[in-house]
Design a protein around this motif. Structure first.
Motif, short mmCIF file in Angstrom:
data_model
loop_
_atom_site.label_atom_id
_atom_site.label_comp_id
_atom_site.label_asym_id
_atom_site.label_seq_id
_atom_site.Cartn_x
_atom_site.Cartn_y
_atom_site.Cartn_z
N HIS A 152 0.83 -1.21 0.00
CA HIS A 152 0.00 0.00 0.00
C HIS A 152 0.86 1.25 0.00
O HIS A 152 0.63 2.19 -0.77
CB HIS A 152 -0.93 0.00 1.22
CG HIS A 152 -1.67 1.30 1.40
ND1 HIS A 152 -1.15 2.35 2.11
CD2 HIS A 152 -2.87 1.71 0.94
CE1 HIS A 152 -2.00 3.36 2.09
NE2 HIS A 152 -3.06 2.99 1.38
N ASN A 153 1.88 1.28 0.86
CA ASN A 153 2.74 2.46 0.97
C ASN A 153 3.50 2.72 -0.33
O ASN A 153 3.69 3.88 -0.72
CB ASN A 153 3.70 2.32 2.14
CG ASN A 153 2.99 2.38 3.48
OD1 ASN A 153 1.84 2.82 3.56
ND2 ASN A 153 3.64 1.92 4.52
N LEU A 154 3.95 1.67 -0.99
CA LEU A 154 4.64 1.84 -2.27
C LEU A 154 3.69 2.36 -3.35
O LEU A 154 4.07 3.22 -4.16
CB LEU A 154 5.26 0.51 -2.73
CG LEU A 154 6.49 0.04 -1.95
CD1 LEU A 154 6.88 -1.37 -2.38
CD2 LEU A 154 7.65 1.00 -2.16
N LYS A 155 2.49 1.87 -3.35
CA LYS A 155 1.53 2.22 -4.39
C LYS A 155 0.87 3.59 -4.14
O LYS A 155 0.69 4.37 -5.07
CB LYS A 155 0.45 1.14 -4.45
CG LYS A 155 -0.45 1.22 -5.64
CD LYS A 155 -1.34 -0.03 -5.71
CE LYS A 155 -2.20 -0.03 -6.95
NZ LYS A 155 -3.03 -1.24 -7.03
N TYR A 156 0.50 3.87 -2.87
CA TYR A 156 -0.27 5.07 -2.56
C TYR A 156 0.46 6.08 -1.67
O TYR A 156 -0.04 7.17 -1.45
CB TYR A 156 -1.59 4.69 -1.88
CG TYR A 156 -2.43 3.74 -2.69
CD1 TYR A 156 -3.07 4.17 -3.85
CD2 TYR A 156 -2.58 2.41 -2.31
CE1 TYR A 156 -3.85 3.30 -4.60
CE2 TYR A 156 -3.37 1.54 -3.04
CZ TYR A 156 -3.99 1.99 -4.19
OH TYR A 156 -4.76 1.13 -4.93
N GLY A 157 1.61 5.70 -1.15
CA GLY A 157 2.32 6.56 -0.21
C GLY A 157 1.77 6.41 1.19
O GLY A 157 0.79 5.70 1.42
N THR A 158 2.41 7.10 2.10
CA THR A 158 1.98 7.01 3.50
C THR A 158 1.20 8.24 3.95
O THR A 158 0.59 8.23 5.00
CB THR A 158 3.21 6.88 4.44
OG1 THR A 158 3.98 8.08 4.32
CG2 THR A 158 4.04 5.67 4.11
N GLY A 159 1.27 9.30 3.14
CA GLY A 159 0.66 10.56 3.54
C GLY A 159 1.67 11.44 4.23
O GLY A 159 1.49 12.65 4.34
N LEU A 160 2.76 10.84 4.68
CA LEU A 160 3.80 11.61 5.35
C LEU A 160 4.66 12.38 4.35
O LEU A 160 5.37 13.32 4.73
CB LEU A 160 4.70 10.68 6.18
CG LEU A 160 4.02 10.00 7.36
CD1 LEU A 160 4.96 8.98 7.99
CD2 LEU A 160 3.59 11.03 8.39
N GLU A 161 4.59 12.01 3.09
CA GLU A 161 5.41 12.67 2.07
C GLU A 161 5.10 14.16 1.97
O GLU A 161 5.93 14.94 1.53
CB GLU A 161 5.18 12.02 0.69
CG GLU A 161 5.54 10.57 0.60
CD GLU A 161 4.43 9.65 1.10
OE1 GLU A 161 4.70 8.44 1.18
OE2 GLU A 161 3.34 10.11 1.43
N LYS A 162 3.92 14.55 2.36
CA LYS A 162 3.49 15.95 2.30
C LYS A 162 4.14 16.81 3.38
O LYS A 162 4.11 18.03 3.30
CB LYS A 162 1.97 16.02 2.42
CG LYS A 162 1.25 15.29 1.32
CD LYS A 162 -0.24 15.22 1.58
CE LYS A 162 -0.89 14.32 0.55
NZ LYS A 162 -2.25 13.97 0.89
N ILE A 163 4.71 16.16 4.38
CA ILE A 163 5.33 16.90 5.48
C ILE A 163 6.74 17.29 5.05
O ILE A 163 7.53 16.46 4.62
CB ILE A 163 5.35 16.03 6.78
CG1 ILE A 163 3.91 15.72 7.17
CG2 ILE A 163 6.10 16.75 7.89
CD1 ILE A 163 3.80 14.75 8.32
#
Length: 168
Positions: A152-163
């Protein structure tokens, strides 16, 4: 338990489809089924739980919950004044079997429905809890593995990338 199962379905949807799904139990289940995110056996459990437990309790539908449940009642007539002696005689006749019970559908008698439901709920609570517990253990093994989260993290990211300082 209904909210817990709904949360499990939402987690599965987000994990596999990468989308936050905010709808209720029924639409969650429909999405799980449409996208084949769980086995037919697990979907069947969730659908049965929704129809038999979640919806009647969520909508406080005692008549639906108590549908098919019958309660013994004994017809009692007092020919004259009600007295302790008359009540004692009736009770003796009931205990001896001289007065036979009539079985009435609890769902159709509001005066006894709530009272009967309390006893009904007490008797089935542990069994129901155990069924949901076993279901949760099983789905955790099948659908919530570490490799699923990594994928999931590889495909959609963790959401933390925006920080801004995440990659430090």
């Amino acid at each position: 338990m209904g909210v817990l199962l709904e949360a499990v379905m939402k987690e599965r949807i987000e994990l596999k489809l990468g989308e936050y799904f905010s709808k209720l139990f029924g639409p969650c289940l429909q999405k799980i089924e449409t996208h084949k995110l769980m086995s037919q056996e697990h979907i069947f459990f969730l659908r049965k739980f929704k129809d038999i437990i979640r919806n009647p309790y969520q909508h406080d539908d005692e008549a639906d919950i108590m549908n098919g449940i019958y309660m013994p009642t004994w017809p009692i007539k007092f020919e004259s004044e009600i007295s302790a002696e008359a009540i004692g005689d009736l009770m003796k006749n009931i205990r001896s079997g001289k007065i036979k019970p009539k079985f009435l559908p609890v769902s159709e008698i509001p005066a006894i429905r709530s009272f009967a439901k309390q006893s009904y709920d007490q008797k089935r609570a542990i069994k129901l809890f155990t069924e949901v517990h076993d279901f949760l253990i099983e789905v955790c093994k099948f659908y919530f593995k570490e490799c699923e989260y990594q994928e999931h993290n590889l495909k959609y990211g963790t959401g933390l990338e925006k920080i801004e300082h995440y990659k430090i």
